[in-house]
Scaffold this active site. Structure first.
Site, PDB file in Angstrom:
ATOM      1  N   CYS A 135       0.840  -1.201   0.000  1.00 55.22           N
ATOM      2  CA  CYS A 135       0.000   0.000   0.000  1.00 55.22           C
ATOM      3  C   CYS A 135       0.877   1.253   0.000  1.00 55.22           C
ATOM      4  O   CYS A 135       2.013   1.245   0.448  1.00 55.22           O
ATOM      5  CB  CYS A 135      -0.847   0.021   1.256  1.00 55.22           C
ATOM      6  SG  CYS A 135      -1.813  -1.456   1.482  1.00 55.22           S
ATOM      7  N   GLU A 195       9.210 -14.392 -11.594  1.00 50.56           N
ATOM      8  CA  GLU A 195       8.438 -13.301 -10.990  1.00 50.56           C
ATOM      9  C   GLU A 195       7.978 -12.272 -12.022  1.00 50.56           C
ATOM     10  O   GLU A 195       7.011 -11.554 -11.763  1.00 50.56           O
ATOM     11  CB  GLU A 195       9.192 -12.629  -9.853  1.00 50.56           C
ATOM     12  CG  GLU A 195      10.339 -11.757 -10.230  1.00 50.56           C
ATOM     13  CD  GLU A 195      10.909 -11.012  -9.006  1.00 50.56           C
ATOM     14  OE1 GLU A 195      10.138 -10.589  -8.126  1.00 50.56           O
ATOM     15  OE2 GLU A 195      12.128 -10.889  -8.941  1.00 50.56           O
ATOM     16  N   TRP A 221      -3.084  -2.678  -1.409  1.00 50.65           N
ATOM     17  CA  TRP A 221      -2.707  -4.039  -1.825  1.00 50.65           C
ATOM     18  C   TRP A 221      -3.437  -4.937  -0.853  1.00 50.65           C
ATOM     19  O   TRP A 221      -3.090  -4.980   0.340  1.00 50.65           O
ATOM     20  CB  TRP A 221      -1.186  -4.192  -1.724  1.00 50.65           C
ATOM     21  CG  TRP A 221      -0.638  -5.436  -2.337  1.00 50.65           C
ATOM     22  CD1 TRP A 221      -0.593  -5.758  -3.655  1.00 50.65           C
ATOM     23  CD2 TRP A 221      -0.037  -6.549  -1.647  1.00 50.65           C
ATOM     24  NE1 TRP A 221       0.009  -6.972  -3.838  1.00 50.65           N
ATOM     25  CE2 TRP A 221       0.351  -7.485  -2.628  1.00 50.65           C
ATOM     26  CE3 TRP A 221       0.210  -6.830  -0.318  1.00 50.65           C
ATOM     27  CZ2 TRP A 221       0.977  -8.684  -2.308  1.00 50.65           C
ATOM     28  CZ3 TRP A 221       0.827  -8.018   0.009  1.00 50.65           C
ATOM     29  CH2 TRP A 221       1.203  -8.933  -0.982  1.00 50.65           C
ATOM     30  N   ARG A 253       4.900   0.283  -6.151  1.00 53.24           N
ATOM     31  CA  ARG A 253       4.874  -0.573  -4.954  1.00 53.24           C
ATOM     32  C   ARG A 253       3.911  -1.742  -5.133  1.00 53.24           C
ATOM     33  O   ARG A 253       3.871  -2.656  -4.324  1.00 53.24           O
ATOM     34  CB  ARG A 253       4.449   0.250  -3.744  1.00 53.24           C
ATOM     35  CG  ARG A 253       5.408   1.377  -3.387  1.00 53.24           C
ATOM     36  CD  ARG A 253       4.760   2.379  -2.440  1.00 53.24           C
ATOM     37  NE  ARG A 253       4.434   1.789  -1.176  1.00 53.24           N
ATOM     38  CZ  ARG A 253       5.203   1.915  -0.080  1.00 53.24           C
ATOM     39  NH1 ARG A 253       6.320   2.593  -0.163  1.00 53.24           N
ATOM     40  NH2 ARG A 253       4.867   1.377   1.059  1.00 53.24           N
ATOM     41  N   HIS A 311      20.174 -35.966  -8.182  1.00 50.38           N
ATOM     42  CA  HIS A 311      19.407 -36.366  -6.976  1.00 50.38           C
ATOM     43  C   HIS A 311      17.921 -36.077  -7.149  1.00 50.38           C
ATOM     44  O   HIS A 311      17.214 -35.902  -6.153  1.00 50.38           O
ATOM     45  CB  HIS A 311      19.960 -35.614  -5.757  1.00 50.38           C
ATOM     46  CG  HIS A 311      21.384 -35.945  -5.449  1.00 50.38           C
ATOM     47  ND1 HIS A 311      21.797 -37.189  -5.019  1.00 50.38           N
ATOM     48  CD2 HIS A 311      22.512 -35.207  -5.588  1.00 50.38           C
ATOM     49  CE1 HIS A 311      23.107 -37.194  -4.851  1.00 50.38           C
ATOM     50  NE2 HIS A 311      23.579 -36.014  -5.188  1.00 50.38           N
ATOM     51  N   LYS A 342      14.040 -14.251 -11.026  1.00 47.29           N
ATOM     52  CA  LYS A 342      13.750 -13.178 -11.985  1.00 47.29           C
ATOM     53  C   LYS A 342      12.767 -13.660 -13.049  1.00 47.29           C
ATOM     54  O   LYS A 342      11.786 -13.010 -13.346  1.00 47.29           O
ATOM     55  CB  LYS A 342      15.049 -12.710 -12.660  1.00 47.29           C
ATOM     56  CG  LYS A 342      15.965 -11.908 -11.789  1.00 47.29           C
ATOM     57  CD  LYS A 342      15.521 -10.490 -11.558  1.00 47.29           C
ATOM     58  CE  LYS A 342      14.757 -10.211 -10.312  1.00 47.29           C
ATOM     59  NZ  LYS A 342      15.162 -10.589  -9.021  1.00 47.29           N
ATOM     60  N   ASN A 363      -1.864   1.860   6.035  1.00 43.70           N
ATOM     61  CA  ASN A 363      -0.972   0.780   5.583  1.00 43.70           C
ATOM     62  C   ASN A 363      -0.722  -0.115   6.777  1.00 43.70           C
ATOM     63  O   ASN A 363      -0.551   0.367   7.894  1.00 43.70           O
ATOM     64  CB  ASN A 363       0.385   1.340   5.110  1.00 43.70           C
ATOM     65  CG  ASN A 363       0.293   2.005   3.752  1.00 43.70           C
ATOM     66  OD1 ASN A 363      -0.766   1.962   3.111  1.00 43.70           O
ATOM     67  ND2 ASN A 363       1.376   2.630   3.328  1.00 43.70           N
ATOM     68  N   GLY A 364      -0.663  -1.438   6.540  1.00 44.17           N
ATOM     69  CA  GLY A 364      -0.357  -2.359   7.642  1.00 44.17           C
ATOM     70  C   GLY A 364      -1.533  -3.293   7.893  1.00 44.17           C
ATOM     71  O   GLY A 364      -2.482  -3.357   7.103  1.00 44.17           O
ATOM     72  N   GLU A 421      18.824 -16.887  -8.298  1.00 43.22           N
ATOM     73  CA  GLU A 421      18.376 -15.514  -8.575  1.00 43.22           C
ATOM     74  C   GLU A 421      17.820 -15.405  -9.992  1.00 43.22           C
ATOM     75  O   GLU A 421      16.778 -14.790 -10.224  1.00 43.22           O
ATOM     76  CB  GLU A 421      19.527 -14.548  -8.355  1.00 43.22           C
ATOM     77  CG  GLU A 421      19.265 -13.116  -8.771  1.00 43.22           C
ATOM     78  CD  GLU A 421      18.070 -12.468  -8.072  1.00 43.22           C
ATOM     79  OE1 GLU A 421      17.558 -13.027  -7.073  1.00 43.22           O
ATOM     80  OE2 GLU A 421      17.612 -11.423  -8.570  1.00 43.22           O
ATOM     81  N   LYS A 476       6.740  -4.246  -4.339  1.00 45.65           N
ATOM     82  CA  LYS A 476       8.158  -3.891  -4.260  1.00 45.65           C
ATOM     83  C   LYS A 476       8.693  -4.082  -2.859  1.00 45.65           C
ATOM     84  O   LYS A 476       9.818  -4.489  -2.662  1.00 45.65           O
ATOM     85  CB  LYS A 476       8.372  -2.441  -4.691  1.00 45.65           C
ATOM     86  CG  LYS A 476       9.834  -2.018  -4.705  1.00 45.65           C
ATOM     87  CD  LYS A 476      10.678  -2.900  -5.602  1.00 45.65           C
ATOM     88  CE  LYS A 476      12.141  -2.582  -5.565  1.00 45.65           C
ATOM     89  NZ  LYS A 476      12.967  -3.582  -6.284  1.00 45.65           N
TER      90      LYS A 476
END
Ligand code: AGP
Length: 609
Positions: A2, A489, A75, A27, A505, A486, A101-102, A482, A604
């Protein structure tokens, strides 16, 4: 996550609020809204809806007067993505508006009690209870009513609110969700981060947890939850607005990938001591004697920052010969971790607000640990609560997918490993050679970026596969993870990063024409083993993309496709291995028409658990 913005001053608030919300779009959000106070204490005007800000703007009358208002991008955490659940939320009387927010963890019991007292709720959100609590306690003093409301909340909040009786003021408060005050000339701002207000002022005041602020266009009053006045320092923001704009690139992610030669230089800037062949990291708040007493290091992070920590582990053990472990923040926090003496902890976080990493740090500090932050956003919560640390100086990273922050984070680990190594076994000559190799990286990254067209072509040919394996060994194993992160996502293609030695394995069962394997196979001590792994895949009709050293014809001879990168001492390969993977993911997402800078479901900065 948010986003919050508030304004009070001489200008019409609506346009400023909408512009600020657009700067917070990166964000990640799913609905947005603004509430503007009419002049002279008239009615509040509320406009909010699900979807993007471009869908909100047409709802707001261009001639909307009112120079005090609040805005929010949501969000969803509690309650579906609907117009009613968008913020700001009003109280029963429609005289109070709140953006939050929260997460309010005890909202259900509060909501039930308020409803039993006659309050009527218009949304399913936890946040709306704040508006009704303020209404309940309001008797003319808005800041006092907010303080009494907050005293009942359990959880996290960053809030901004206004009241029809006070057409020239805003009240804000923070507990676990960032809030910053912008000080303008005859105007004031409140925001969840400086990005929203940097176009108007670069003089800011960072609120700490447990602090409230009352803003008018001319003045600022800050107190704690017991109404004790707190003197706050006004600080300058070092970023420029254009650093936040796209700079001619199609997306922030592309800009930030191509910015890496500069951002890596910035991370090194002023920290290399050529004469002593070592590094200087001022923010550690630790003397060399303190550092000498460090017997082990534990690194804590999430996501990409966790991958950077894993690279750091290889460096600290190989260069500084110091034992190091790396933990996922949310796992460490709930594991009742053992904190040993003479252990130095690092929390790595680009945003400095990731709640998993913040709470892990607080848990470690509660147990007596010294925790240093490796962060990017100056003044964010983790660096302000840590016992010291190092800013990576990569500049604002706007794209949800972290790229330049990763290479700047590992740069700091290279510098810290050099510093500790030169206090232990690393000779001056070895230190000087290390510095030469590190200093050569920006130009080598530049060379890879110059070949981006070939990587774009590769992405075009591979972006329709549904599954990928990314495989590396040693210090490049975290880079393989990584690269997989990328790709998944931002292109939404399933990808897994594995140690290439682990193929046999289990994962090798996945090999076939429908699952390409991307191998990181630099010219290092594990190259021959990686060649064998590639041959194992080829023997099972698997397609192979190999990222290898320039001129490695043996790899070129067995892989289906090759991305060549400049040669460098094997310790420094992570820089050169990761950039092609960033580009591959970016171009694949582009080819697939994804929302590259704001991929679905992601934010973000993940400031909720
Ligand atoms: C990385 O591309 C993702 N956006 C995500 O994994 C991110 O690295 C993670 O949420 C940690 O964020 P931080 O570095 O701001 O703490």
């Amino acid at each position: 996550m948010c986003g919050i913005i508030g304004y009070c001053g001489p200008k019409p608030a609506a346009g400023l609020l909408l512009e600020g919300l657009k700067r917070l779009e990166y964000r990640g959000y799913d609905s947005a809204g603004i509430c503007v106070q009419a002049e002279g204490g008239g009615p509040l005007s509320l406009y909010k809806r699900k979807g993007k800000i471009r869908e909100l703007i047409p709802l707001v009358p261009e001639e909307l007067a009112g120079s005090c208002g609040i805005g929010h991008t949501r969000w969803a955490t509690h309650g579906e993505v609907t117009d009613q659940n968008a913020h700001p939320h009003l109280d029963c009387s429609g005289r109070i508006a709140v953006a939050h927010n929260g997460i309010i963890e005890n909202y259900l019991s509060l909501r039930e009690k308020l409803a039993s007292e006659g309050h009527r709720f218009a949304s399913e959100t936890d946040s709306e209870v704040i508006a009704h609590l303020i209404e309940k306690y309001y008797s003319g003093d808005l800041m006092e009513a907010v303080r009494r409301a907050l005293a009942l909340l359990k959880g996290t909040y960053g809030i901004v609110c206004l009241h029809r009786d006070h057409p020239d003021r805003l009240v804000g408060a923070r507990q676990g969700s960032p809030l910053v005050v912008g000080i303008g000339h005859g105007e004031s701002f409140l925001a969840s981060d400086v990005t929203a207000i940097i176009g108007h002022t670069k003089q800011v005041v960072y609120l700490e947890d447990g602090e409230l602020v009352c803003l008018t266009p001319e003045e600022l009053r800050t107190t704690d939850l017991k109404d004790q006045e707190i003197q706050k320092k006004v600080e300058p923001v070092s970023w420029e607005l254009e650093q936040i704009e796209k700079g001619g690139f199609a997306h922030f992610m592309e800009k930030e990938i191509f910015e890496q030669p500069e951002s890596i230089k910035r991370a090194m800037g002023g920290r290399i001591d050529l004469e002593q062949a070592t590094a200087h990291l001022g923010g550690l708040n630790m003397s060399n004697r303190d550092l000498l007493n460090v017997e082990r290091v534990r690194i804590v992070a999430a996501g990409t920052s966790w991958h950077a920590g894993l690279v750091g582990m290889y460096l600290l053990e190989s260069i500084a010969r110091i034992p190091c472990t790396v933990e996922i923040a949310s796992e460490l926090r709930y594991r009742n971790p053992v904190v040993e003496r003479n252990t130095l902890h690092f929390v790595v976080s680009q945003s400095g607000e990731t709640i998993d990493s913040l709470y892990a740090m607080r848990e470690l500090q509660r147990k007596g640990a010294t925790v240093l932050g490796i962060c990017n956003v100056v003044g964010s919560t983790i660096p302000r609560e840590s016992n010291g640390g190092v800013y990576i100086h990569s500049g604002p990273e706007i794209a949800v997918a972290s790229t330049k922050a990763f290479t700047s984070q590992i740069t700091v680990f290279y510098l810290f490993s050099l510093l500790l190594g030169r206090m232990r076994d690393l000779s001056a000559d070895a230190g000087s050679a290390f510095i030469r190799d590190l200093a050569s990286i920006p130009a080598k990254v530049e060379a890879i970026l110059a070949g981006s067209r070939g990587i774009r072509e590769l992405a075009r040919r591979y972006c329709h596969y549904q599954h990928f394996l990314f495989l590396g060994r040693g210090i490049n194993y975290p880079v393989a993870m990584e690269g997989a992160l990328k790709l998944k996502e931002i292109s939404y293609i399933h990808a897994e990063g594995y140690s290439a030695s682990e193929l046999k394995h289990g994962p090798i069962a996945l090999i076939g024409e429908e699952t390409p394997c991307l191998f990181l196979v630099p010219d290092d001590g594990l190259r021959d083993k990686l060649l064998s792994n590639i041959k194992e895949v080829k023997a099972r009709r698997g397609r192979v993309i190999a990222v290898c050293a320039q001129g490695d014809n043996e790899v070129r001879g067995i892989a289906d496709d090759v991305i060549e990168v400049p040669r460098v001492h094997e310790t420094f390969n992570p820089f050169l291995m990761v950039v092609p993977l960033q580009l591959l993911a970016y171009y694949a997402a582009l080819e697939l028409g994804r929302d590259v800078d704001q991929p679905r479901n992601l934010a973000k900065s993940v400031t909720v658990e």
